[in-house]
Enzyme design. Structure first.
Site: not given
Ligand SMILES: [Zn+2]
Length: 429
Positions: A106, A108, A139, A173-174
């Site tokens: 991801h 984002d 992340d 995704e978050e």
């Molecule tokens: Zn993640």
């Protein structure tokens, strides 16, 4: 696979390491926070990067209205009227009978939080010692960029694969997973998928889930000088909050040993609280938002019912709340739990690829655990029927925290491992 081809590809990754880290810094500097224009900018940047890397690129505008109308839409927590899907394919691969591998990451990131808690600008992508710092560094821009360079190493080494090699960059995704949901609806499939989320190079074949909820607690407003004639929504929230704490305890009595590494494997937590509109008024409304963890394998409806029952039981013993029951709303990200199927050989294959990739590395032993957080894994294994696991650089404890960082050496090991895995899963033509 032939040792020659593997050695050639791993050497190519090492030759590309400088370029990879420079590109990671560029991508971390794009503040692609979920729901901002920069999220789309980040996705456009990845599309251009994949295209410049000679990949066939499918970059499409997602029809958000159409997606939101689906019963199994995974949710969205931020206002967003534009989103883009992105899947790239290594050309010349997939020409014969090999399996298809997808690498999915991801773009984002979550907001930086209190910027004063950072030692530097959250989007400066500075390198300190062995680490690269920045919101989204671990992340999971490091994993996404490592995946891109794994594919580039295969392409530039001239290695042709029997099966297809796909690279997906997703948004949203978050806050639920709309990007991966959209690519599955578009028909993209694979025989196996790796999400290079930060696992500290461990193997993570599953996740607990998380369901976002909102509680509305009603009171009765009066002037604070006559507070006994009113009902404070804050005071009425108190027994409900205690009931939720007790529920969290009950829900952790029997925990799957695969998740036991974490004290609380599927926590129940209140994240926002708003009440009242004036210091000298008795507040007539309290709104609390939080997340209910879903145990590994637990049906989402069962988890929701447990919270609704706990709230209802707390209301039943309070005369005011009996007449004015707390409202429970499920909104935003609705992450079910997910797990790599037991009969999949992906765990063994990724472990073997990691061993090849880190042969001269730190010698750290690789662990296997279940993540206590939700991820796109459950969409890929659930809706997509694609055996999926997480393996990537960085410590998940640093995700969403100030001074988020990723060890540069782990980014290189991840790129090497993903390249070795692609040769193994797709096969060499
Ligand atoms: Zn993640």
């Amino acid at each position: 696979m032939t040792i020659d081809a593997l050695a050639r590809v791993l050497r190519q990754v090492d030759d590309l390491a400088g370029e990879m880290i420079a590109e990671l810094r560029t991508v971390v500097r794009i503040p692609s926070i979920s729901g901002t224009d920069d999220e789309n900018t980040g996705q456009a940047h990845m599309s251009a990067l994949f295209g410049a890397g000679g990949l066939d690129v499918d970059h499409w505008r997602i029809d958000l209205d159409e997606l939101r109308a689906q019963d199994d839409f995974p949710g969205m927590e931020v206002a967003r009227d534009e989103a883009w899907g992105l899947v790239a394919r290594l050309p010349g691969s997939g020409t014969s009978d090999g399996a298809t591998l997808m690498l999915n990451g991801h773009i984002d990131v979550v907001p930086p939080g209190d910027v004063d808690a950072w030692t530097d600008d959250p989007f400066s992508a500075i390198i300190r010692g062995d680490d690269l710092l920045g919101r989204g560094a671990c992340d999971m821009k490091a994993g996404l960029i490592a995946a891109h360079w794994a594919v580039q190493a295969i392409r530039r080494s001239g290695t042709r694969l029997r099966g297809d090699l796909l690279l997906a960059s997703v948004q949203g995704e978050e806050d639920g997973g709309l990007g991966t949901y959209a690519l599955l609806r578009r028909g993209w499939r694979a025989d196996a998928c790796v999400i290079p989320e930060p696992t500290g190079l461990d193997l993570v074949p599953g996740n607990a889930g998380a369901l976002t909820f909102r509680l509305r607690v009603r009171g009765h407003a009066t002037h604070a000088s006559r507070r006994l004639e009113g009902v404070s929504a804050i005071e009425k929230f108190w027994p409900v909050w205690r009931a939720l704490q007790q529920l969290e305890g009950r829900r952790h009595r029997d925990v799957d040993p695969a998740v036991a590494k974490f004290g609380l494997t599927h926590p129940l937590s209140i994240g926002t609280l708003h009440a009242g509109d004036w210091p000298s008024s008795v507040p007539d409304l309290l709104v609390a938002e939080g997340r209910l963890g879903v145990a590994l394998g637990e049906p989402v409806d069962d988890a929701r019912r447990e919270l609704e029952d706990a709230v209802a039981d707390a209301c039943a013993v309070d005369p005011w709340l009996r007449e004015h029951p707390v409202e429970v709303e499920w909104w935003g990200g609705q992450f079910a739990s997910g797990r790599l199927p037991e009969d999949s050989d992906l765990l063994r294959r990724v472990g073997a690829a990691h061993a090849l990739a880190s042969a001269n590395g730190s010698g750290r032993t690789q662990d296997t655990w279940i993540g206590p957080y939700g991820s796109d894994l459950r969409l890929l294994t659930g809706i997509g029927g694609i055996p999926t696991l997480q393996y990537g650089p960085g410590d998940a404890r640093l995700a969403h925290a100030p001074d988020e960082s990723v060890p540069i050496a782990d980014v290189i090991v991840t790129a090497r491992a993903l390249a070795a895995l692609a040769l193994d899963v797709c096969g060499i033509a």
